[in-house]
Scaffold this motif. Structure first.
Motif, short mmCIF file in Angstrom:
data_model
loop_
_atom_site.label_atom_id
_atom_site.label_comp_id
_atom_site.label_asym_id
_atom_site.label_seq_id
_atom_site.Cartn_x
_atom_site.Cartn_y
_atom_site.Cartn_z
N VAL A 136 6.07 -3.71 11.33
CA VAL A 136 5.26 -4.79 10.76
C VAL A 136 3.82 -4.32 10.57
CG1 VAL A 136 4.28 -7.07 11.26
CG2 VAL A 136 6.72 -6.67 11.58
N SER A 137 3.29 -3.61 11.56
CA SER A 137 1.92 -3.12 11.48
C SER A 137 1.74 -2.13 10.32
CB SER A 137 1.52 -2.46 12.79
OG SER A 137 0.23 -1.92 12.70
N THR A 138 2.68 -1.23 10.16
CA THR A 138 2.60 -0.25 9.07
C THR A 138 2.68 -0.94 7.72
OG1 THR A 138 3.59 1.44 10.47
CG2 THR A 138 3.65 1.82 8.09
N ALA A 139 3.62 -1.88 7.59
CA ALA A 139 3.77 -2.59 6.31
C ALA A 139 2.51 -3.40 5.99
CB ALA A 139 4.98 -3.51 6.36
N ALA A 140 1.94 -4.05 6.99
CA ALA A 140 0.71 -4.82 6.77
C ALA A 140 -0.45 -3.90 6.41
CB ALA A 140 0.38 -5.66 7.99
N GLY A 141 -0.52 -2.73 7.04
CA GLY A 141 -1.57 -1.77 6.72
C GLY A 141 -1.46 -1.25 5.29
N LEU A 142 -0.25 -0.98 4.84
CA LEU A 142 -0.05 -0.54 3.46
C LEU A 142 -0.37 -1.66 2.47
CD1 LEU A 142 3.21 1.59 3.90
CD2 LEU A 142 0.89 2.42 3.43
N TYR A 143 -0.03 -2.89 2.85
CA TYR A 143 -0.36 -4.04 2.01
C TYR A 143 -1.87 -4.20 1.90
CZ TYR A 143 -0.61 -8.88 0.42
OH TYR A 143 -0.90 -10.02 -0.28
N LEU A 144 -2.57 -4.05 3.01
CA LEU A 144 -4.03 -4.11 2.98
C LEU A 144 -4.62 -3.04 2.07
CD1 LEU A 144 -5.23 -4.79 6.64
CD2 LEU A 144 -5.77 -6.11 4.61
N ARG A 145 -4.05 -1.85 2.14
CA ARG A 145 -4.52 -0.75 1.29
C ARG A 145 -4.39 -1.14 -0.18
NH1 ARG A 145 -5.66 3.81 2.28
NH2 ARG A 145 -5.51 5.77 1.23
N LYS A 146 -3.23 -1.70 -0.54
CA LYS A 146 -3.01 -2.08 -1.93
C LYS A 146 -3.96 -3.21 -2.34
CE LYS A 146 0.54 -2.80 -5.29
NZ LYS A 146 1.95 -2.65 -5.58
N GLU A 147 -4.18 -4.18 -1.45
CA GLU A 147 -5.13 -5.25 -1.74
C GLU A 147 -6.53 -4.71 -2.00
OE1 GLU A 147 -4.07 -9.50 0.41
OE2 GLU A 147 -5.23 -8.03 1.53
N ARG A 148 -6.96 -3.78 -1.15
CA ARG A 148 -8.30 -3.21 -1.30
C ARG A 148 -8.42 -2.40 -2.59
NH1 ARG A 148 -9.47 -1.47 5.00
NH2 ARG A 148 -9.57 -3.61 5.77
N GLU A 149 -7.35 -1.67 -2.94
CA GLU A 149 -7.37 -0.91 -4.19
C GLU A 149 -7.46 -1.84 -5.39
OE1 GLU A 149 -3.86 1.50 -3.98
OE2 GLU A 149 -4.77 2.95 -2.61
N GLN A 150 -6.74 -2.97 -5.34
CA GLN A 150 -6.78 -3.92 -6.44
C GLN A 150 -8.15 -4.59 -6.56
OE1 GLN A 150 -3.48 -6.53 -5.67
NE2 GLN A 150 -1.99 -5.17 -6.61
N GLN A 151 -8.80 -4.84 -5.40
CA GLN A 151 -10.15 -5.44 -5.42
C GLN A 151 -11.17 -4.47 -5.99
OE1 GLN A 151 -10.90 -6.74 -1.44
NE2 GLN A 151 -9.69 -8.60 -1.65
N GLN A 152 -10.99 -3.17 -5.75
CA GLN A 152 -11.92 -2.18 -6.29
C GLN A 152 -11.78 -2.05 -7.79
OE1 GLN A 152 -11.17 1.38 -4.08
NE2 GLN A 152 -12.34 0.70 -2.30
#
Length: 154
Positions: A136-152
């Motif tokens: 769960v932690s890894t999946a949430a971390g990858l999701y956060l990465r994608k969110e941050r990339e989309q915000q940039q």
């Protein structure tokens, strides 16, 4: 490996502190000290392994999870909502099914190894719990990465 090592070390420490009789014919002090040493060793190996794997992923250009524990926990509801809606396809639906199955196993009184057996009885629950938390932690971390990339990109 780090959480599992910590769990083994904790069991060893608790055995040292609270157990005064033999455990399956082994003196409690010896068993507790042995588990403590093994737990610390497994935890240390886990830290080293985690660093090596992270460096390899970065060198290959693979995405690595971002965020601390709190940020990942806060992202989990958004992740599950986006998976349910179908807007986040990087997490297979089978993974969420396995998470649900793991939760049911942890809550269920039925175990593969009965909890009545000292130390060994909780290892199956601990293993499932450790897998669930890391997955769960890894999946949430990858999701956060994608969110941050989309915000940039915006």
């Amino acid at each position: 490996m780090v959480p599992f090592g910590g769990l083994i070390a904790l069991i060893g420490l608790l055995t040292l502190v609270f157990r005064d009789g033999d455990v399956l014919g082994v003196p409690a002090v010896g068993l507790g000290a042995g588990l403590l040493v093994i737990g610390v060793g497994v935890g240390a190996l886990g830290v080293v392994r985690r660093r090596v794997v992270r460096r390899r992923k970065i060198a290959r250009g693979e995405p690595v999870p971002v965020g601390n524990v709190i940020e990942r926990a806060q992202a989990l509801p958004r992740l599950l909502r986006d998976v349910r809606r179908g807007t986040y396809a990087d997490l297979p639906k089978s993974r969420t099914f396995l998470w649900l199955l793991a939760l049911v196993y942890l809550v269920s009184p039925i175990d593969i190894i009965p909890d009545l057996l000292p130390i060994i009885g909780v290892t199956d629950d601990a293993g499932v719990g450790v897998w669930l938390l890391t997955s769960v932690s890894t999946a949430a971390g990858l999701y956060l990465r994608k969110e941050r990339e989309q915000q940039q990109l915006k």
